[in-house]
Design a protein around this motif. Sequence first.
Motif, PDB file in Angstrom:
ATOM      1  N   ALA A  93       0.847  -1.197   0.000  1.00 43.25           N
ATOM      2  CA  ALA A  93       0.000   0.000   0.000  1.00 43.25           C
ATOM      3  C   ALA A  93       0.882   1.248   0.000  1.00 43.25           C
ATOM      4  CB  ALA A  93      -0.902  -0.003   1.225  1.00 43.25           C
ATOM      5  N   PRO A  94       0.417   2.329  -0.596  1.00 43.45           N
ATOM      6  CA  PRO A  94       1.227   3.557  -0.614  1.00 43.45           C
ATOM      7  C   PRO A  94       1.564   4.030   0.804  1.00 43.45           C
ATOM      8  CG  PRO A  94      -0.604   3.730  -2.155  1.00 43.45           C
ATOM      9  CD  PRO A  94      -0.835   2.491  -1.356  1.00 43.45           C
ATOM     10  N   VAL A  95       2.755   4.553   0.937  1.00 45.58           N
ATOM     11  CA  VAL A  95       3.206   5.086   2.221  1.00 45.58           C
ATOM     12  C   VAL A  95       2.454   6.383   2.504  1.00 45.58           C
ATOM     13  CG1 VAL A  95       5.194   5.995   3.486  1.00 45.58           C
ATOM     14  CG2 VAL A  95       5.468   4.027   1.970  1.00 45.58           C
ATOM     15  N   LYS A  96       2.024   6.543   3.736  1.00 45.60           N
ATOM     16  CA  LYS A  96       1.294   7.746   4.132  1.00 45.60           C
ATOM     17  C   LYS A  96       2.269   8.786   4.661  1.00 45.60           C
ATOM     18  CE  LYS A  96      -3.014   5.336   5.257  1.00 45.60           C
ATOM     19  NZ  LYS A  96      -4.013   5.039   6.298  1.00 45.60           N
ATOM     20  N   LEU A  97       2.356   9.904   3.951  1.00 45.33           N
ATOM     21  CA  LEU A  97       3.192  11.022   4.366  1.00 45.33           C
ATOM     22  C   LEU A  97       2.343  11.999   5.166  1.00 45.33           C
ATOM     23  CD1 LEU A  97       5.079  11.676   0.995  1.00 45.33           C
ATOM     24  CD2 LEU A  97       5.663  10.069   2.815  1.00 45.33           C
ATOM     25  N   ARG A  98       2.607  12.117   6.456  1.00 48.21           N
ATOM     26  CA  ARG A  98       1.819  12.995   7.323  1.00 48.21           C
ATOM     27  C   ARG A  98       2.310  14.430   7.154  1.00 48.21           C
ATOM     28  NH1 ARG A  98      -1.358   8.562   9.281  1.00 48.21           N
ATOM     29  NH2 ARG A  98       0.089   6.786   9.334  1.00 48.21           N
ATOM     30  N   VAL A  99       1.468  15.262   6.596  1.00 43.98           N
ATOM     31  CA  VAL A  99       1.854  16.635   6.283  1.00 43.98           C
ATOM     32  C   VAL A  99       1.226  17.585   7.302  1.00 43.98           C
ATOM     33  CG1 VAL A  99       1.699  18.501   4.595  1.00 43.98           C
ATOM     34  CG2 VAL A  99       2.151  16.163   3.838  1.00 43.98           C
ATOM     35  N   ALA A 100       2.067  18.437   7.860  1.00 44.00           N
ATOM     36  CA  ALA A 100       1.606  19.482   8.778  1.00 44.00           C
ATOM     37  C   ALA A 100       2.455  20.719   8.529  1.00 44.00           C
ATOM     38  CB  ALA A 100       1.738  19.028  10.232  1.00 44.00           C
ATOM     39  N   ASN A 101       1.802  21.858   8.290  1.00 44.82           N
ATOM     40  CA  ASN A 101       2.504  23.118   8.025  1.00 44.82           C
ATOM     41  C   ASN A 101       3.484  22.989   6.863  1.00 44.82           C
ATOM     42  OD1 ASN A 101       1.139  24.409  10.149  1.00 44.82           O
ATOM     43  ND2 ASN A 101       2.656  23.697  11.633  1.00 44.82           N
ATOM     44  N   GLN A 102       3.030  22.333   5.793  1.00 42.81           N
ATOM     45  CA  GLN A 102       3.809  22.197   4.555  1.00 42.81           C
ATOM     46  C   GLN A 102       5.082  21.375   4.735  1.00 42.81           C
ATOM     47  OE1 GLN A 102       2.525  23.258   1.674  1.00 42.81           O
ATOM     48  NE2 GLN A 102       0.743  24.100   2.736  1.00 42.81           N
ATOM     49  N   LYS A 103       5.153  20.556   5.770  1.00 39.19           N
ATOM     50  CA  LYS A 103       6.282  19.646   5.962  1.00 39.19           C
ATOM     51  C   LYS A 103       5.757  18.222   6.059  1.00 39.19           C
ATOM     52  CE  LYS A 103       9.716  22.681   8.097  1.00 39.19           C
ATOM     53  NZ  LYS A 103      10.685  22.505   7.002  1.00 39.19           N
ATOM     54  N   ALA A 104       6.469  17.301   5.396  1.00 36.27           N
ATOM     55  CA  ALA A 104       6.045  15.896   5.368  1.00 36.27           C
ATOM     56  C   ALA A 104       6.879  15.096   6.366  1.00 36.27           C
ATOM     57  CB  ALA A 104       6.197  15.324   3.963  1.00 36.27           C
ATOM     58  N   TYR A 105       6.184  14.305   7.191  1.00 37.96           N
ATOM     59  CA  TYR A 105       6.837  13.526   8.235  1.00 37.96           C
ATOM     60  C   TYR A 105       6.518  12.043   8.056  1.00 37.96           C
ATOM     61  CZ  TYR A 105       7.098  18.086  10.567  1.00 37.96           C
ATOM     62  OH  TYR A 105       7.324  19.394  10.865  1.00 37.96           O
ATOM     63  N   LEU A 106       7.490  11.214   8.449  1.00 35.97           N
ATOM     64  CA  LEU A 106       7.293   9.768   8.521  1.00 35.97           C
ATOM     65  C   LEU A 106       7.510   9.335   9.964  1.00 35.97           C
ATOM     66  CD1 LEU A 106       9.037   8.334   5.323  1.00 35.97           C
ATOM     67  CD2 LEU A 106       6.617   8.200   5.900  1.00 35.97           C
ATOM     68  N   TRP A 107       6.489   8.676  10.535  1.00 32.34           N
ATOM     69  CA  TRP A 107       6.552   8.233  11.924  1.00 32.34           C
ATOM     70  C   TRP A 107       6.673   6.722  12.050  1.00 32.34           C
ATOM     71  CZ3 TRP A 107       6.804  11.694  15.906  1.00 32.34           C
ATOM     72  CH2 TRP A 107       6.467  13.012  15.620  1.00 32.34           C
ATOM     73  N   ASP A 108       6.541   6.006  10.956  1.00 29.10           N
ATOM     74  CA  ASP A 108       6.576   4.546  10.986  1.00 29.10           C
ATOM     75  C   ASP A 108       7.962   4.071  10.565  1.00 29.10           C
ATOM     76  OD1 ASP A 108       6.280   1.786  10.604  1.00 29.10           O
ATOM     77  OD2 ASP A 108       4.157   2.021  10.126  1.00 29.10           O
ATOM     78  N   LEU A 109       8.620   3.316  11.449  1.00 25.06           N
ATOM     79  CA  LEU A 109       9.969   2.834  11.164  1.00 25.06           C
ATOM     80  C   LEU A 109       9.986   1.887   9.966  1.00 25.06           C
ATOM     81  CD1 LEU A 109      12.893   2.990  12.160  1.00 25.06           C
ATOM     82  CD2 LEU A 109      12.420   1.021  13.626  1.00 25.06           C
ATOM     83  N   ASN A 110       8.931   1.106   9.793  1.00 31.62           N
ATOM     84  CA  ASN A 110       8.871   0.195   8.648  1.00 31.62           C
ATOM     85  C   ASN A 110       8.802   0.975   7.331  1.00 31.62           C
ATOM     86  OD1 ASN A 110       8.882  -2.118  10.284  1.00 31.62           O
ATOM     87  ND2 ASN A 110       6.670  -1.973  10.614  1.00 31.62           N
ATOM     88  N   ASP A 111       8.060   2.074   7.324  1.00 29.33           N
ATOM     89  CA  ASP A 111       7.991   2.908   6.121  1.00 29.33           C
ATOM     90  C   ASP A 111       9.343   3.542   5.819  1.00 29.33           C
ATOM     91  OD1 ASP A 111       5.337   2.313   5.833  1.00 29.33           O
ATOM     92  OD2 ASP A 111       4.618   4.129   6.825  1.00 29.33           O
TER      93      ASP A 111
END
Length: 355
Positions: free
Chosen positions: A5-23
């Motif tokens: 499944a596509p990786v979910k990029l969590r965007v807040a204030n125009q910045k993309a974050y990854l919180w999942d170590l597997n991703d």
Amino acid sequence: MTARAPVKLRVANQKAYLWDLNDIQYLRVQHHICGVLSGTLPQVTQQNVFLGLPLVLMPEEVVLLVRNGIAVIVDDRAAHLDPTADQAESYHASRASAVKAQQATHYANEQAKKREMEELHRDKIEKRRREKEAARRKRAEEDRERQRAAGEEVGDDGGGSESVRIEVPALQPGASNTGPPHSASSSSSSSGPSTGSALPPTPSDNDNQPDLSNVGYTIIIEPRSDSFAWYDADQPGVTFSSIEAAASAGVWNYPQTVLQESRCRVFEDLWRKGFYMGGGMRFGGDFLVYPGDPLRYHSHFTLTVLSTPSTTIMPLDLVAYGRLATAVKKAHLLGSWDGDKGEAEYASLEWAAFG
């Protein structure tokens, strides 16, 4: 093999974050996307050297992943709903339970360590106990000597206190033999056998529990919100599979200019050639170009991206690019995107002829 499944990029204030170590592992190993770790780690003093989650992605990395269907953009703020009263209460209860479990484990470890140290230094502890006992007896003997010299009566216990005589009445037939003396006397004066004599209070389970109020614990923050009942990234208007859709919703606004689009295109071109890309600000460029994983290789190029192949470059800039790259043992790469041809163009600079 099942497609991921596509990786979910969590965007807040125009910045993309990854919180999942597997991703993070998946993108680095399979797609050469490194990003930058920016989170602090508990109990680590040098926070500028060792960093942890989340992983922050460069805008060019986000555009590349979304355009190639590898990831989707999630409006992280909109995905967090207001929790209900029951959800909030359950969350706080689980947090309190986790803290108690952590304190109990810490207390048990401390007690085990204490017993181990007592066992290791048993001889020293016993010697010190004997020394304290001898000192106590010596003080008691000195007190008795002073009392004798003063003409006071000295008891066997070393003091002048009077003896206290306690009479315990005889146990009557049928009386309880577990209570204090007053309960036995009260039962003997009754007309019949006692059936409700007072019993000593039995210790409850709480009396045997250690006091953990002063035991320290670590506050653990859940890095991902997926486990929360009030987090829903699948609701309409939250997840976007294209840059254009995210831009129209005001969640993502990159690229906007010709230069930004050129950076995205050049970045993707080098990525497709198998290079790893990183930020190049520390070395005077837009990007660093690595032949392999940055954990194993040094970068070969510092890259500066121009808006178009016909962009004017000042001679002083060319000298600065060449000398700076040579000073850090790299070649400086100039790149641009030709929209008419649909391809990237490159030129490298190296300072030579040192005499």
